[in-house]
Design an enzyme around this catalytic site. Sequence first.
Site, PDB file in Angstrom:
ATOM      1  N   HIS A 267       0.770  -1.030  -0.035  1.00 53.48           N
ATOM      2  CA  HIS A 267      -0.029  -0.212  -0.125  1.00 53.48           C
ATOM      3  C   HIS A 267       0.891   1.266  -0.025  1.00 53.48           C
ATOM      4  O   HIS A 267       1.427   1.403  -1.055  1.00 53.48           O
ATOM      5  CB  HIS A 267      -0.825  -0.040   1.287  1.00 53.48           C
ATOM      6  CG  HIS A 267      -2.238   0.725   1.168  1.00 53.48           C
ATOM      7  ND1 HIS A 267      -2.314   1.636   0.158  1.00 53.48           N
ATOM      8  CD2 HIS A 267      -2.968   1.062   2.348  1.00 53.48           C
ATOM      9  CE1 HIS A 267      -3.338   2.274   0.668  1.00 53.48           C
ATOM     10  NE2 HIS A 267      -3.932   2.024   1.878  1.00 53.48           N
ATOM     11  N   HIS A 306      -2.619  -2.373 -10.324  1.00 54.49           N
ATOM     12  CA  HIS A 306      -3.625  -1.702  -9.187  1.00 54.49           C
ATOM     13  C   HIS A 306      -4.542  -2.467  -9.211  1.00 54.49           C
ATOM     14  O   HIS A 306      -5.357  -3.168 -10.265  1.00 54.49           O
ATOM     15  CB  HIS A 306      -3.890  -0.176  -9.809  1.00 54.49           C
ATOM     16  CG  HIS A 306      -4.534   0.599  -8.554  1.00 54.49           C
ATOM     17  ND1 HIS A 306      -6.011   0.543  -8.095  1.00 54.49           N
ATOM     18  CD2 HIS A 306      -3.866   1.405  -7.800  1.00 54.49           C
ATOM     19  CE1 HIS A 306      -5.975   1.476  -7.102  1.00 54.49           C
ATOM     20  NE2 HIS A 306      -4.785   1.849  -7.000  1.00 54.49           N
ATOM     21  N   ASP A 362       2.574   5.237  -7.457  1.00 58.70           N
ATOM     22  CA  ASP A 362       4.017   5.170  -6.546  1.00 58.70           C
ATOM     23  C   ASP A 362       5.104   5.162  -7.523  1.00 58.70           C
ATOM     24  O   ASP A 362       6.380   5.179  -7.313  1.00 58.70           O
ATOM     25  CB  ASP A 362       3.914   3.858  -5.794  1.00 58.70           C
ATOM     26  CG  ASP A 362       2.846   4.061  -4.885  1.00 58.70           C
ATOM     27  OD1 ASP A 362       2.850   5.002  -4.067  1.00 58.70           O
ATOM     28  OD2 ASP A 362       2.066   3.218  -4.367  1.00 58.70           O
TER      29      ASP A 362
HETATM   30  N1  COA Z   1       4.577  -7.085 -10.992  1.00 61.57           N
HETATM   31  C1  COA Z   1       4.490  -8.278 -11.644  1.00 61.57           C
HETATM   32  N2  COA Z   1       3.243  -9.058 -11.489  1.00 61.57           N
HETATM   33  C2  COA Z   1       2.352  -8.468 -11.005  1.00 61.57           C
HETATM   34  C3  COA Z   1       2.502  -7.272 -10.445  1.00 61.57           C
HETATM   35  C4  COA Z   1       3.415  -6.468 -10.495  1.00 61.57           C
HETATM   36  N3  COA Z   1       3.433  -5.181  -9.706  1.00 61.57           N
HETATM   37  N4  COA Z   1       1.172  -6.802 -10.077  1.00 61.57           N
HETATM   38  C5  COA Z   1       0.373  -8.042 -10.431  1.00 61.57           C
HETATM   39  N5  COA Z   1       1.098  -8.898 -11.076  1.00 61.57           N
HETATM   40  C6  COA Z   1       0.617 -10.135 -11.384  1.00 61.57           C
HETATM   41  C7  COA Z   1       0.536 -11.057 -10.417  1.00 61.57           C
HETATM   42  O1  COA Z   1       1.429 -11.954 -10.283  1.00 61.57           O
HETATM   43  C8  COA Z   1      -0.846 -12.151 -11.136  1.00 61.57           C
HETATM   44  O2  COA Z   1      -0.206 -12.830 -11.965  1.00 61.57           O
HETATM   45  P1  COA Z   1      -0.765 -14.444 -12.104  1.00 61.57           P
HETATM   46  O3  COA Z   1      -2.189 -14.237 -12.727  1.00 61.57           O
HETATM   47  O4  COA Z   1       0.147 -14.896 -13.392  1.00 61.57           O
HETATM   48  O5  COA Z   1      -0.565 -14.858 -10.857  1.00 61.57           O
HETATM   49  C9  COA Z   1      -1.669 -10.975 -11.761  1.00 61.57           C
HETATM   50  O6  COA Z   1      -0.882  -9.897 -11.971  1.00 61.57           O
HETATM   51  C10 COA Z   1      -2.921 -10.314 -10.996  1.00 61.57           C
HETATM   52  O7  COA Z   1      -2.132  -9.897  -9.831  1.00 61.57           O
HETATM   53  P2  COA Z   1      -3.009  -9.694  -8.252  1.00 61.57           P
HETATM   54  O8  COA Z   1      -1.949  -9.685  -7.371  1.00 61.57           O
HETATM   55  O9  COA Z   1      -4.126 -10.594  -8.197  1.00 61.57           O
HETATM   56  O10 COA Z   1      -3.817  -8.237  -8.326  1.00 61.57           O
HETATM   57  P3  COA Z   1      -4.130  -7.562  -7.017  1.00 61.57           P
HETATM   58  O11 COA Z   1      -5.251  -6.640  -7.345  1.00 61.57           O
HETATM   59  O12 COA Z   1      -4.383  -8.321  -6.004  1.00 61.57           O
HETATM   60  O13 COA Z   1      -2.819  -6.531  -6.654  1.00 61.57           O
HETATM   61  C11 COA Z   1      -1.508  -4.921  -6.388  1.00 61.57           C
HETATM   62  C12 COA Z   1      -2.586  -5.435  -6.739  1.00 61.57           C
HETATM   63  C13 COA Z   1      -1.391  -3.215  -6.283  1.00 61.57           C
HETATM   64  C14 COA Z   1      -1.106  -5.212  -4.728  1.00 61.57           C
HETATM   65  C15 COA Z   1      -0.472  -5.520  -7.189  1.00 61.57           C
HETATM   66  O14 COA Z   1      -0.523  -5.091  -8.308  1.00 61.57           O
HETATM   67  C16 COA Z   1       0.972  -5.238  -6.687  1.00 61.57           C
HETATM   68  O15 COA Z   1       1.614  -5.968  -5.769  1.00 61.57           O
HETATM   69  N6  COA Z   1       1.705  -4.295  -7.233  1.00 61.57           N
HETATM   70  C17 COA Z   1       3.194  -3.652  -6.608  1.00 61.57           C
HETATM   71  C18 COA Z   1       2.833  -2.687  -5.408  1.00 61.57           C
HETATM   72  C19 COA Z   1       2.447  -1.636  -5.620  1.00 61.57           C
HETATM   73  O16 COA Z   1       2.798  -1.002  -6.822  1.00 61.57           O
HETATM   74  N7  COA Z   1       1.500  -1.183  -5.036  1.00 61.57           N
HETATM   75  C20 COA Z   1       0.908   0.024  -4.830  1.00 61.57           C
HETATM   76  C21 COA Z   1      -0.599  -0.024  -5.211  1.00 61.57           C
HETATM   77  S1  COA Z   1      -1.083   1.733  -5.560  1.00 61.57           S
END
Ligand code: COA
Length: 436
Positions: A267, A306, A362
């Site tokens: 987050h 996101h 971010d």
């Molecule tokens: N880098 C690489 N792969 C990513 C990714 C990233 N930043 N974010 C998501 N993915 C991939 C996941 O591994 C998953 O792949 P799969 O289907 O092969 O397993 C797919 O994309 C879906 O991801 P998921 O984790 O289900 O999405 P989410 O909606 O639960 O997660 C976040 C959202 C923001 C938590 C996630 O994108 C993330 O961890 N991003 C990096 C942290 C970040 O920048 N957070 C700030 C948000 S404002």
Amino acid sequence: MTDSLTITDNRTGRAYEVPITQGTIRATDLRQIKTDEEDPGLMAYDPAFMNTASCISRITYIDGDRGILRYRGYPIEQLATRSNFLEVAYLLLNGELPTRAQQEAWVNEITHHTFVHENLKKFIDGFHYDAHPMGILLSAVGALSTFYPSARNLNDPEVVHLQIVRLIAKMPTLAAFAYRHSIGMPYVHPDNGLSYAGNFLNMLFRVSEAKYTPNPVLERALDVLFILHADHEQNCSTNAMRSVGSSRVDPLSATSAAIAALYGPLHGGANEAVVRMLGQIGSVANVPDFLKKVKNHEAKLMGFGHRIYKSFDPRASIIKKLADEVFEVTGRNPLLDIALELERIALEEDYFISRKLYPNVDFYSGLIYQALGFPSNMFPVLFAIPRTSGWLSQWKEMVVDPEQKIARPRQVYLGEGIRDYVPVEARGQQKELART
Ligand code: COA
């Protein structure tokens, strides 16, 4: 067309009709669906609230597919270019932009609540020299509640208003004190002659000058970053604010819980993680290798992806432009080239396109914060300051919503059935318990 949903329970063959309102059904309407009288009724299983609306809100609108973000109906792009943070905070809290008189009164109120009790300084002094400033901030905000015990009275609108003013006014002071403590510098008192962002820069960076004059470009950049981070509907920390606040604890304690949620790397900690990641990649030449690891699920591309935005994050577009303005004053951040190359390649790769992964707020904000002179452990703190206005707006909406009760989700229990207690001497060799 009838606004209802007909559900056939194939276990019993019975059909049920449940009303559809605003594109939702009430989860509690499912409870009537039972196999027999003993059955407690059907529940919706939704870990992480992927498809559950937890409230009705009139504050922030997001259309993740089209990259739209609006506060009280106003597009974020217009607010970022034409408004200022305190006006936006007023808008979020009250629903309308302030008149000139309301604006003057609001700024005056905030400006006159920026000081903190001297004992709070002693409290901050108690932290170890290398304490994370976000840890200090969440503790200091929790401690604030003990200074204002009347904050517990949620039935008096004037008391509630006073806590909102206090929190918005004191957050930069506490954040700056947390920073100064971590670098062993004396605290700087608020300068009421400066703007909200300007005074924050003063409390952070003033050394021996009689009067600190913030650079206007950097002051404005910080204010715009505050606007962009002010609210984001039901994100993890806002959900924490509403959930903890639903116990009717005082808003200062609930804000401390929201700060804790924001502390996490998925987050508010993400921009800190982005800068760390860019540093580890080290050079543009290493970008393809790093992306290979990401595609093999061996690394995450921090600052990408996101839960809601699936085309682009409108805040990221504004921040990217802002970065250019800041770098003109501060000089180019050497990590920028790595970030640009990561973005360029990632946006062409099927892995990212098929998963709808784009740069989020971010991805570039950390680079700006670094250029402004902030160490990376201050990044989540810089997020918490403006988000306080969003948390409080959402909290304020929640406490007067007659439909809201104490937040209490259900569970699907898959643990052991009933069994008799075994005395220690009769337990024999047990498997080592998995650490969770
Ligand atoms: N880098 C690489 N792969 C990513 C990714 C990233 N930043 N974010 C998501 N993915 C991939 C996941 O591994 C998953 O792949 P799969 O289907 O092969 O397993 C797919 O994309 C879906 O991801 P998921 O984790 O289900 O999405 P989410 O909606 O639960 O997660 C976040 C959202 C923001 C938590 C996630 O994108 C993330 O961890 N991003 C990096 C942290 C970040 O920048 N957070 C700030 C948000 S404002």
